[in-house]
Scaffold this active site. Structure first.
Site, short mmCIF file in Angstrom:
data_model
loop_
_atom_site.label_atom_id
_atom_site.label_comp_id
_atom_site.label_asym_id
_atom_site.label_seq_id
_atom_site.Cartn_x
_atom_site.Cartn_y
_atom_site.Cartn_z
N ASP A 99 -56.83 16.81 -10.78
CA ASP A 99 -57.06 18.26 -10.76
C ASP A 99 -57.84 18.61 -12.02
OD1 ASP A 99 -57.01 20.99 -10.69
OD2 ASP A 99 -54.95 21.12 -9.98
N GLU A 137 -60.77 22.09 -6.73
CA GLU A 137 -61.12 21.06 -7.70
C GLU A 137 -60.11 19.92 -7.70
OE1 GLU A 137 -58.64 24.16 -9.88
OE2 GLU A 137 -60.06 24.06 -8.22
#
Length: 237
Positions: free
Chosen positions: A155, A198
């Site tokens: 992440d 993301e």
């Protein structure tokens, strides 16, 4: 006759039974056993009238026969009948080719749709569905062969601030460049998929926890040192 048939590939051949060199029976067999002439419609002219002899002609590959001495109108009728069959066969062949062409296009379209359904549009990486499918397969293979399997959940920190400061188009550009950098860092047998936003999932087949920790650190360092130039010339790190 055999040379002409092979060279010119006519739609129809009318042959006598008795001929010098090879017989009409032998000619029929040769034409039927040759790929480029096996489609030819063949009419046999014969003075033989017994059932066994006529069956012999048909077994050799003749489509029809005319008993000699023949009436020209009968031969004309046989030729017309053969022409109808030839036209019908040509129509069937055209339809078959058309169906095969459409089938090939449909298969290509289906393959493209399947690829699109399993690919993240932005980054070109496998999407969540594809990554989870691969993960299920990798778990099954690891259990079956008693091999190690590790995964990395990645992440990207502070990505929201990029969208807020530079806009979502710039954020998309960053994700594309980031995905490319991550993919280049991975080993050939690793698989990376975009889970959303993301977040990325990396599946490391046949990798121990220690090996995967080292890979995760390399990926972290790549992201930390990555410099991305936006369309307006600004640099994002």
């Amino acid at each position: 006759a055999l040379e002409d048939a092979i060279k010119k590939q006519p739609d129809m051949v009318i042959t006598d039974w008795k001929m010098p060199g090879i017989s009409g029976i032998e000619l029929c067999r040769m034409l039927r056993n040759t790929s480029i002439t096996k489609h030819i419609y063949m009419i046999m002219l014969t003075g033989r009238e017994t059932d066994d002899e006529l069956i012999q002609a048909l077994d050799a590959g003749a489509d029809d026969f005319v008993i000699k001495p023949f009436v020209p109108r009968v031969l004309d009728a046989k030729i017309s009948s053969g022409e109808r069959i030839i036209r019908f066969q040509q129509m069937v062949n055209r339809d078959r080719e058309l169906i095969q062409k459409y089938a090939a296009r449909l298969a290509a379209a289906n393959k493209k749709l399947q690829t699109m359904a399993m690919t993240d549009v932005l980054t070109g990486l496998p999407n969540r569905r594809s990554a989870m499918k691969q993960l299920k397969h990798s778990v099954a293979e690891a259990q079956r062969y008693s091999e190690p399997l590790s995964c990395i959940m990645l992440d990207v920190d502070h990505f929201k601030s990029i969208n807020d400061q530079y806009g979502h188009e710039s954020g998309d550009h960053v994700l594309i460049e980031l995905s490319s950098a991550l993919k280049k860092t991975l080993r050939s047998y690793d698989l990376i998929g975009r889970m959303g936003g993301e977040e990325f999932l990396i599946i490391c087949d046949r990798s121990t926890l220690q090996d995967t920790k080292q890979l995760a650190e390399r990926l972290r360092a790549v992201i930390e040192n990555l410099e991305i130039i936006l369309d307006d010339g600004q640099c994002v790190q």
